[in-house]
Motif scaffolding. Structure first.
Motif, short mmCIF file in Angstrom:
data_model
loop_
_atom_site.label_atom_id
_atom_site.label_comp_id
_atom_site.label_asym_id
_atom_site.label_seq_id
_atom_site.Cartn_x
_atom_site.Cartn_y
_atom_site.Cartn_z
N SER A 197 5.12 -3.49 3.55
CA SER A 197 4.77 -2.23 4.21
C SER A 197 6.01 -1.55 4.76
CB SER A 197 3.78 -2.47 5.35
OG SER A 197 3.52 -1.28 6.06
N GLU A 232 -4.52 -0.82 4.23
CA GLU A 232 -3.34 0.00 4.48
C GLU A 232 -2.50 -0.52 5.62
OE1 GLU A 232 -2.44 2.76 2.66
OE2 GLU A 232 -4.08 2.16 1.31
N SER A 233 -3.07 -1.45 6.40
CA SER A 233 -2.37 -1.98 7.57
C SER A 233 -2.79 -3.43 7.79
CB SER A 233 -2.71 -1.16 8.81
OG SER A 233 -4.07 -1.39 9.18
N PRO A 285 0.79 -1.24 0.00
CA PRO A 285 0.00 0.00 0.00
C PRO A 285 0.82 1.28 0.00
CG PRO A 285 -0.16 -1.15 2.11
CD PRO A 285 0.50 -2.09 1.17
N ASP A 286 2.02 1.27 0.57
CA ASP A 286 2.85 2.47 0.57
C ASP A 286 4.10 2.27 -0.29
OD1 ASP A 286 4.11 0.68 2.27
OD2 ASP A 286 4.21 2.03 4.00
#
Length: 284
Positions: A97, A118-119, A44-45
């Motif tokens: 991540s 996202e987590s 996601p990042d």
């Protein structure tokens, strides 16, 4: 309790890796009791796409898309390989991540959806009420870039932590088996020892994390589990109870207890402590 050995984190050609899923499961069954073959699912990042990062981003995104396109077939093949009393399989996929460190989602549910988040917490919430945990791996890389961020660790979502794999040993920044990957060396702020010093409680696992379609390859990491039987249900109970330990390759038998409480238990401090250890290996 009986002792079983497995690999809960390894890769093949279902995302970016080599070899078929069917061959990976066949190889696992030859020398393991249980296995989860893991697909790469998301980052996601991920760094922004620039001329310098174009290959990195494209490589990962193509792998994620490959897993998503084949997810139904992957789940069905893994489910079909599960044989209670003989060989147990689990569903699994991975999130990269920078904010949390890399984790793989692990579940005994064959209808596990390929959820995005996202987590790790968001993914576990998305797959609920199916049982699932998020296992941090290669934890000792730099926090903020693929190493664990212990301040964001939660035992309820991650009762197990992968302490050894093909990446090396993440237990400390000065012990044997150093990290030699392009993601960097070990960092003392994200080692297993640092997590223990902060008061976190978790079970140890070892898994290969290689990409060649051979779970449990010798020397790359395996996890040992004390469970009542060779079934998903019994193994899952043992995972949540943290009755696990990591080995590099040899199937070392280790039984350990304090005042009769097995590994993974929480016991009160103070007073007389009766420590029992029985370790059986091929050499000292």
């Amino acid at each position: 309790m009986k002792l079983y050995f497995g690999d809960l984190h390894n890769h093949c050609g279902i995302s970016y890796g080599y070899g078929s899923l069917e061959n990976a499961l066949a190889a696992a069954r030859e020398q393991l009791d249980f296995c989860a073959v893991t697909g790469h699912a998301m980052w996601p990042d991920i760094p922004a796409r620039t001329p310098a990062t174009d290959f990195l981003v494209a490589f990962h995104e193509q792998g994620f898309a490959k897993l998503a396109a084949g997810w139904e077939g992957v789940r069905a093949t893994i489910a079909g390989a599960n044989a209670p009393g003989e060989f147990a399989t689990f569903q699994s996929y991975e999130m990269h991540s920078r904010a949390y460190g890399d984790h793989h989602i692990l579940s005994p549910a064959d209808d596990l959806p390929l959820a995005q988040g996202e987590s790790p917490d968001e993914i576990l919430a998305a797959v609920a009420p199916r049982p699932a945990i998020a296992v941090p791996h290669h934890v000792a890389y730099v926090p903020g870039y693929r190493g664990i961020v212990w301040e964001r660790y939660r035992a309820v979502r991650s009762p197990l932590v992968e302490v050894f794999s093909k990446h090396g040993s993440g237990f400390s920044d000065e012990g044997p088996y150093p990290y030699l990957h392009t993601m960097g060396p070990r960092d003392g702020r994200s080692t297993v020892r640092r997590g223990l010093e902060m008061g976190h409680r978790f079970g140890f696992t070892g898994s290969t994390d290689h990409h060649a379609g051979y779970p449990g390859s010798h020397g790359d990491g395996r996890v040992a589990v004390w469970a009542e039987s060779l079934t998903r249900e019994a193994l899952w109970e043992a995972f949540l109870a943290r009755r696990t330990y990591a080995v590099t390759g040899d199937k070392i038998a280790c039984r350990f207890s304090v005042n009769g409480a097995p590994m993974g238990s929480v016991v009160a401090g103070g007073g007389l402590r009766r420590v029992a250890l029985d370790a059986r290996a091929c050499a000292a």
